[in-house]
Design a protein around this motif. Structure first.
Motif, PDB file in Angstrom:
ATOM      1  N   ALA A 159      31.883  50.891  37.229  1.00 25.70           N
ATOM      2  CA  ALA A 159      31.470  49.608  36.648  1.00 25.70           C
ATOM      3  C   ALA A 159      31.454  49.673  35.127  1.00 25.70           C
ATOM      4  O   ALA A 159      31.730  48.675  34.454  1.00 25.70           O
ATOM      5  CB  ALA A 159      30.087  49.208  37.171  1.00 25.70           C
ATOM      6  N   HIS A 160      31.154  50.831  34.589  1.00 26.30           N
ATOM      7  CA  HIS A 160      31.054  50.987  33.135  1.00 26.30           C
ATOM      8  C   HIS A 160      32.359  50.591  32.449  1.00 26.30           C
ATOM      9  O   HIS A 160      32.359  49.931  31.414  1.00 26.30           O
ATOM     10  CB  HIS A 160      30.684  52.428  32.801  1.00 26.30           C
ATOM     11  N   ASP A 161      33.489  50.988  33.028  1.00 23.87           N
ATOM     12  CA  ASP A 161      34.781  50.717  32.389  1.00 23.87           C
ATOM     13  C   ASP A 161      35.557  49.587  33.059  1.00 23.87           C
ATOM     14  O   ASP A 161      36.650  49.249  32.613  1.00 23.87           O
ATOM     15  CB  ASP A 161      35.651  51.981  32.442  1.00 23.87           C
ATOM     16  N   ALA A 162      35.010  49.027  34.146  1.00 22.95           N
ATOM     17  CA  ALA A 162      35.790  48.084  34.955  1.00 22.95           C
ATOM     18  C   ALA A 162      36.100  46.801  34.193  1.00 22.95           C
ATOM     19  O   ALA A 162      35.232  46.225  33.531  1.00 22.95           O
ATOM     20  CB  ALA A 162      35.035  47.764  36.239  1.00 22.95           C
ATOM     21  N   ILE A 193      29.859  54.551  41.479  1.00 23.59           N
ATOM     22  CA  ILE A 193      29.922  53.100  41.246  1.00 23.59           C
ATOM     23  C   ILE A 193      29.551  52.787  39.798  1.00 23.59           C
ATOM     24  O   ILE A 193      30.209  51.981  39.139  1.00 23.59           O
ATOM     25  CB  ILE A 193      28.987  52.350  42.223  1.00 23.59           C
ATOM     26  N   VAL A 194      28.503  53.445  39.293  1.00 22.97           N
ATOM     27  CA  VAL A 194      28.067  53.206  37.919  1.00 22.97           C
ATOM     28  C   VAL A 194      29.199  53.565  36.944  1.00 22.97           C
ATOM     29  O   VAL A 194      29.483  52.811  36.006  1.00 22.97           O
ATOM     30  CB  VAL A 194      26.788  54.016  37.595  1.00 22.97           C
ATOM     31  N   PHE A 228      37.243  44.678  39.264  1.00 16.49           N
ATOM     32  CA  PHE A 228      36.277  44.119  40.210  1.00 16.49           C
ATOM     33  C   PHE A 228      36.993  43.260  41.258  1.00 16.49           C
ATOM     34  O   PHE A 228      36.662  43.275  42.440  1.00 16.49           O
ATOM     35  CB  PHE A 228      35.234  43.268  39.481  1.00 16.49           C
ATOM     36  N   HIS A 239      26.397  56.900  41.708  1.00 18.75           N
ATOM     37  CA  HIS A 239      26.808  57.247  40.343  1.00 18.75           C
ATOM     38  C   HIS A 239      28.307  57.030  40.138  1.00 18.75           C
ATOM     39  O   HIS A 239      28.746  56.742  39.029  1.00 18.75           O
ATOM     40  CB  HIS A 239      26.411  58.679  40.011  1.00 18.75           C
ATOM     41  N   GLN A 262      32.291  41.935  42.055  1.00 18.39           N
ATOM     42  CA  GLN A 262      31.072  42.400  41.395  1.00 18.39           C
ATOM     43  C   GLN A 262      29.859  42.176  42.291  1.00 18.39           C
ATOM     44  O   GLN A 262      29.006  43.046  42.457  1.00 18.39           O
ATOM     45  CB  GLN A 262      30.884  41.659  40.067  1.00 18.39           C
TER      46      GLN A 262
END
Lengths: 292, 292
Positions: free
Chosen positions: B193-196, B189-190, B201, B187, B155
């Motif tokens: 990260a939203h579902d990660a 990455i976003v 990570f 975007h 992260q």
């Protein structure tokens, strides 16, 4: 029927609309549900028009009278490629401009000046205008960005307080207050964190500022770190020829006095909110389209 | 039919079981689905017994022959009050002991010695044994704890790389490698990260160690910070009379050489894994109950 201008400020928690006459005089405002154009375009259109209808109703104007409206919509996620254009096509207004929520916030806070506006709310975003060119930094979300925002402050406070609970760091009044909120039960914190959304973490951010005012060492440490990240972003965003700096959002006024001395001469109280900025941009668009 | 001992190592991703004779000689092993006793007790019992049956089958022993088995189960979440006792009552074995997964990891890594075991995997947990008393620190999860774990490393790498993308921090070979993984598209990455989940990570953690070996400044910075958090927890967990320190989990061996010189004399390669530790504890329990 005369022409009207419309400003919309929208995002994941809801959208607000203001209808004004072409001189910019506010006639009515309205609100409706979320406009999350990245994840749900159809619902966003419905809610944007519903907020518009509420504003028209409040202004005693006929609802659905979209063809005489010039609109500027500032929406979270509008900087994602293609999304703004897609929404613009779906809107029934005579003219409409879809911009990032940062753009209307910039316009509201510092008008037409060159400068930097920082949104310090749940997240953190840096918007810089210089010679009519606007650039944005940050705002990529709680999990991997927005280090100055309230969600990260609250998360950091919980993290440090758990380290205190474990006997790794020293207790401070702030860590005791946080742990007491969870009945000194780390498993209650784990359950909270499991489902917590950024807003839920952000609720603890004001506590950090409150204890920092009493020189709590943990509050000082957390804010020192976040101010460092804010200043690093400012140094990359702001040039000598940008005379104005404005901190907006729920934490903006709290952060202002904590910035280093070198930033203080440029600090300005924001002139108006983002919705007012959207109306101002809609008025500009109306003038441009009326001239062309 | 003779008596047998059973060790189980279980958690959110699955559970493994080993059946052994009362001298500790392994007869067979088996595995099954998750044993998440905090969130789903019934399914956990089913999966624990299913892994046990698979082990009995592999040992050519009759399945369901639970009444001759003395078991030790090390399970994530077993330190949450009441949960271990609840499971213990639901199990059909002649004798069973339900302990935290940290306890069997400790037994596997350093046997009966006094010392500290650090699990450095997706998360980070510190387990300390001193004069037969075991204490644990950390392990509260990705969102508010586990600063030395792989999920937080990954992260942090993404966070720092986005700051590089925004022009706030200087590019390094590591930040370029991370951004290239996402086609230099923040975007993407976003969305990631939203579902990660923590594991998602964590996949980037080995990259940090790989680039640190080449003295990448970003890799060095990230590892310096995480080693500091590990050493702070060690200093609070380890006394002079605890001669052994063992780092286990996927990142344990990578972190070892990075600890400060003062920790190096105590560092030991782990003797065995957690499942072996569970079998050893089951053997102890068998001896105790046979004597009583």
């Amino acid at each position: 029927m005369a022409d009207y201008i419309l400003g919309v400020d929208g995002g994941g928690t809801g959208c607000r609309a203001t209808i004004a006459d072409t001189s910019g005089k506010v006639l009515g405002t309205g609100q409706a549900g979320p406009a999350n154009i990245m994840t749900d375009m159809d619902t966003s259109v419905v809610n944007i028009l519903s907020a518009t209808d509420a504003a028209l109703l409040a202004a005693n104007l006929p609802v659905h009278s979209y063809s005489r409206i010039t609109a500027c919509l500032g929406l979270a996620g509008a900087n994602v490629s293609g999304v703004a254009a897609q929404l613009q096509q779906a809107l029934p207004f005579a003219n409409s401009s879809v911009v990032s929520d940062g753009i209307i916030a910039l316009q509201g806070a510092i008008g037409d000046a060159d400068g930097v506006v920082v949104i310090l709310g749940t997240g953190s975003v840096y918007i810089s205008r210089r010679n009519n060119s606007v650039t944005m930094k940050g705002g990529w979300g709680f999990k991997v960005s927005d280090l100055g925002g309230g969600a990260r402050l609250g998360q950091k406070l919980i993290e440090e307080s758990l380290l205190v609970h474990d006997g790794i760091y020293k207790r401070t009044p702030l860590s005791s207050a946080l742990l007491k909120h969870f009945d000194n039960e780390p498993h209650a914190i784990v359950r909270f964190a499991h489902d917590a959304r950024p807003n839920d973490f952000g609720q603890f951010a004001p506590l950090v500022f409150e204890y920092a005012a009493q020189n709590d060492p943990l509050a000082d440490k957390i804010l020192k770190q976040s101010v460092e990240t804010i200043e690093a972003a400012l140094d990359a965003s702001m040039h000598d020829d940008q005379p104005v700096l404005s901190l907006i959002g729920g934490l903006g006024a709290l952060y202002g006095p904590r910035l280093s001395v070198r930033y203080q001469p440029r600090l300005r109280t924001p002139q108006a909110d983002a919705l007012t900025g959207a109306v101002a941009l809609a008025a500009k668009l109306y003038t441009q389209t009326a001239q062309s």
